[in-house]
Enzyme design. Structure first.
Site, PDB file in Angstrom:
ATOM      1  N   ASP A  85      -1.947  12.970  55.879  1.00 51.97           N
ATOM      2  CA  ASP A  85      -2.929  11.919  57.100  1.00 51.97           C
ATOM      3  C   ASP A  85      -4.447  11.849  56.626  1.00 51.97           C
ATOM      4  O   ASP A  85      -4.930  13.022  56.331  1.00 51.97           O
ATOM      5  CB  ASP A  85      -2.758  13.112  58.316  1.00 51.97           C
ATOM      6  CG  ASP A  85      -2.822  12.247  59.323  1.00 51.97           C
ATOM      7  OD1 ASP A  85      -2.890  11.125  59.501  1.00 51.97           O
ATOM      8  OD2 ASP A  85      -2.850  12.875  60.407  1.00 51.97           O
ATOM      9  N   GLU A 184       2.662   6.963  68.770  1.00 52.62           N
ATOM     10  CA  GLU A 184       2.257   8.211  69.522  1.00 52.62           C
ATOM     11  C   GLU A 184       2.219   7.717  70.813  1.00 52.62           C
ATOM     12  O   GLU A 184       1.325   6.880  71.191  1.00 52.62           O
ATOM     13  CB  GLU A 184       1.141   9.014  68.773  1.00 52.62           C
ATOM     14  CG  GLU A 184       0.954   9.970  69.447  1.00 52.62           C
ATOM     15  CD  GLU A 184       0.080  11.128  68.858  1.00 52.62           C
ATOM     16  OE1 GLU A 184      -0.136  10.796  67.543  1.00 52.62           O
ATOM     17  OE2 GLU A 184      -0.476  12.115  69.303  1.00 52.62           O
TER      18      GLU A 184
HETATM   19  O1  KIV Z   1      -1.666  14.974  62.740  1.00 50.35           O
HETATM   20  C1  KIV Z   1      -0.618  15.117  62.784  1.00 50.35           C
HETATM   21  O2  KIV Z   1       0.258  16.031  62.769  1.00 50.35           O
HETATM   22  C2  KIV Z   1       0.196  13.670  63.059  1.00 50.35           C
HETATM   23  C3  KIV Z   1       1.491  13.562  63.569  1.00 50.35           C
HETATM   24  C4  KIV Z   1       1.708  14.535  64.811  1.00 50.35           C
HETATM   25  C5  KIV Z   1       1.862  12.295  63.811  1.00 50.35           C
HETATM   26  O3  KIV Z   1      -0.560  12.678  63.099  1.00 50.35           O
END
Ligand code: KIV
Length: 266
Positions: A85, A184
């Site tokens: 991410d 989300e």
């Molecule tokens: O930061 C995270 O864990 C996420 C997910 C829950 C989609 O973006």
């Protein structure tokens, strides 16, 4: 070992109407257990800011921290597709910065990256990243990095008009080359409408039952994060209690002279 999950396999899941699973991990051995349990995508979520580092929200985490956790998770995984991410401001300043920072995560062992939003700028970032061979997962609906602008943890896409706006962004992301999109915190009817209109899979994070996949933060699933439990999360274990009880027993044993015993000494 079963076959490594790839972007093609992930897209195939949707074509075959086969549901798949996504969980977050931040360390090597949690990642290993998730992988062995058959989780299809392991996500190094920027949620680690809150659940692993104790920060107030996800915006405080930086590229250096995401690098360390990416290296650890990648080492633990054999089969699952590993996605990092990308943290706040790591892909916003320029397309060049985005390529450099996302590319770094691939060098550290990620198979792809996740970025939030669907603006024209984000679309051009996705186009560039995919053109250099970096698979991208999109993220629409409630996007935590926009927390301050959205004014809190609010459900998105509640009206037909709002759902259509998200669908338009999803379609642009699909065209730009994302291999999947996290939706989300939105009503499941809106998420279904979007899911049914795309050829790439959608991944629900509190967006109901009709997405192609489900994602949760593993600390919520394992009962390790005590601050709050989102309505959409399901707690499968009470790791917080397990850790507390074990630490308490160790503490007692040390203080009562019961640890170590004869079998634990040289
Ligand atoms: O930061 C995270 O864990 C996420 C997910 C829950 C989609 O973006």
């Amino acid at each position: 070992m079963s076959k490594k999950v790839t972007v093609n396999i992930i897209k195939q899941y949707k074509a075959n109407k086969e549901k798949f699973s996504v969980l977050t991990a931040y360390d090597c051995y949690t990642a290993k257990y998730l992988d062995e349990a058959g989780i299809d995508i392991v996500l190094i979520g920027d949620s680690l800011a809150m659940v692993a580092l104790g920060y107030e929200n996800t915006n405080s985490v930086g590229i250096e921290e995401m690098s360390i956790f990416t290296k650890a998770v990648a080492k633990g995984v054999n089969r699952a597709f590993v996605v990092t991410d990308m943290p706040f401001l790591s892909y916003h300043t320029s397309i060049e910065d985005a390529v450099k920072n996302c590319g770094q995560m691939i060098k550290f062992g990620a198979n792809g990256v996740k970025i939030e939003g669907g603006s024209d700028y984000i679309i051009s970032v996705v186009e560039r990243l995919t053109s250099v061979g970096i698979p991208v997962m999109g993220h629409l609906g409630f996007t935590p990095q926009f927390l301050n602008q959205l004014g809190g943890y609010k459900i998105q896409g509640k009206t037909k008009e709002a759902a259509n706006k998200i669908l338009l962004q999803a379609k642009k992301l699909e065209k730009a080359g994302v291999f999947s999109i996290v939706l989300e915190m939105m009503p499941e009817d809106s998420a279904k409408y979007i899911t049914d209109s795309l050829t790439i899979p959608t991944i629900s994070c509190g967006a109901g039952r009709y997405c192609d996949a489900q994602v949760l933060v593993s600390d919520d699933v394992f009962g390790k994060y005590p601050e709050f439990k989102p309505k959409f999360a399901r707690k499968y274990a009470d790791m917080g209690k397990l850790i507390f009880d074990s630490a308490k027993k160790f503490n007692d044993d040390v203080k009562n002279g019961k640890f170590p015993d004869e079998s634990e000494v040289f």
